[in-house]
Design a protein around this motif. Structure first.
Motif, short mmCIF file in Angstrom:
data_model
loop_
_atom_site.label_atom_id
_atom_site.label_comp_id
_atom_site.label_asym_id
_atom_site.label_seq_id
_atom_site.Cartn_x
_atom_site.Cartn_y
_atom_site.Cartn_z
N THR A 35 7.26 6.48 -2.17
CA THR A 35 8.45 6.22 -1.25
C THR A 35 8.23 4.61 -1.14
O THR A 35 7.51 3.90 -1.98
N ASP A 36 8.78 4.11 -0.08
CA ASP A 36 8.65 2.72 0.05
C ASP A 36 7.50 1.97 0.31
O ASP A 36 7.19 0.96 0.45
N ARG A 37 6.74 3.15 0.82
CA ARG A 37 5.18 2.68 1.64
C ARG A 37 4.03 3.32 0.63
O ARG A 37 3.05 2.84 0.83
N GLU A 92 6.22 10.78 3.04
CA GLU A 92 7.27 10.24 4.12
C GLU A 92 6.74 10.84 5.62
O GLU A 92 6.63 9.82 6.58
N ARG A 93 6.39 11.82 5.73
CA ARG A 93 6.17 12.61 6.93
C ARG A 93 4.74 11.86 7.50
O ARG A 93 4.43 11.79 8.58
N ALA A 95 3.21 8.95 6.56
CA ALA A 95 2.96 7.65 5.97
C ALA A 95 2.12 6.91 6.94
O ALA A 95 1.07 6.23 6.43
#
Length: 236
Positions: A35-37, A92-93, A95
Motif C-alpha cells: 500500500t502507500d504506507r 490498509e485496515r 496501517a
C-alpha cells in the motif's frame, strides 16, 4: 491460491530479496503486496507445508535480510492468508497499528531466556525452610501413612510452584532495566522461567553480560539458556 506471509515493513523499506527464495519444494518465488504506507513480503503458499529445516531456513533468511535494512514485523513460520487481496486489505485496515509497532521494534532484537533449578537443590531448601513440610516428611517416614504421603506430595508441589513463580519474578525484575520490554511464556517442565526480552541492538552486549551476572550469582544449581539475537516474534 493462498498467500504465505513472511514479514511486514514500511513502504520505503529496502527489499534485498535477490538470491532469496520462499518456502516449498520447489521453492516459491518471493513477491510483495504494498500500500502507500506498508509492504508485505509474501509468496504462494505450498500445499501441505510442514516445518522442515529447508523451509524454516528459507523463512528465516527472508527475515534476516529485511531486518538488516531496518524495522520489520516478522511473521511466525506457517502464517498463511487467503490471498493477496486479503493481505492488502489487512495492511490498509491495520496501517496505524502496524506502523506503531514498527516504530517500537526499530533497532531492537529479541532474546529468549529459559531458566531451571536442580530439583534436589530446591527440595533440600524446602525441607530446610519449611517446618510443616519437614515435620510431615519425618512423620511419613516413620509411620508410612498413605494420607500423610499424599499431603506431603501436595505441599511440596505447591511450594515448588510458589518458589518458581517468585524466582521468575525476581529474575524478570532484575533484568528489566537491561531491556525495553519483556514477554512471559509458559515454562517447560523442570524450568521456572521462559521470558523473552526486547533489546536495543546497540545494547545487546550489555544485556548478555547482565544475564551472565545473574546466572553466576545464582550458582551451579541453576541453568540459564539464552537464545538470540532473534527476530522479535514475541512482540509482534
Amino acid at each position: 491460491m493462498s498467500t504465505y506471509i513472511y514479514a511486514i515493513t514500511g513502504a520505503g523499506h529496502p527489499l534485498p530479496l535477490e538470491g532469496l527464495h520462499g518456502v516449498g519444494d520447489p521453492p516459491s518465488e518471493l513477491r510483495t503486496v504494498s500500500t502507500d504506507r506498508l509492504t508485505a513480503v509474501v509468496s504462494d503458499a505450498p500445499p501441505g507445508l510442514r516445518a522442515k529445516r529447508r523451509d524454516v531456513m528459507a523463512h528465516q533468511n527472508v527475515l534476516e535480510a529485511l531486518m538488516a535494512g531496518g524495522a520489520t514485523l516478522p511473521m511466525r513460520f506457517g502464517l498463511v492468508g487467503p490471498g493477496d487481496d486479503e493481505v492488502m486489505a489487512a495492511l490498509e485496515r491495520e496501517a496505524d497499528a502496524y506502523e506503531e509497532r514498527l516504530a517500537e521494534l526499530d533497532g531492537r532484537v529479541e532474546y529468549n531466556l529459559k531458566a531451571g533449578r536442580d530439583e534436589d537443590d530446591l527440595l533440600r531448601e524446602i525441607m530446610t525452610q519449611s517446618d510443616e513440610i519437614r515435620q510431615l516428611n519425618e512423620r511419613t517416614r516413620a509411620q508410612g501413612s498413605h494420607d500423610d504421603r499424599v499431603a506431603l506430595g501436595e505441599l511440596v508441589a505447591r511450594e515448588v510452584t510458589v518458589r518458581g513463580q517468585q524466582e521468575a519474578e525476581d529474575v524478570a525484575q532484575r533484568l528489566a532495566d537491561a531491556a525495553s520490554r519483556s514477554s512471559h511464556a509458559e515454562p517447560a517442565p523442570q524450568q521456572f522461567l521462559n521470558l523473552s526480552f526486547l533489546v536495543p541492538r546497540a545494547e545487546t552486549e550489555a544485556f548478555v553480560a547482565a544475564v551472565q551476572r545473574e546466572a553466576d550469582q545464582r550458582g551451579d544449581a541453576y541453568s540459564f539458556t539464552l537464545t538470540g539475537p532473534l527476530p522479535p516474534y514475541s512482540f509482534v
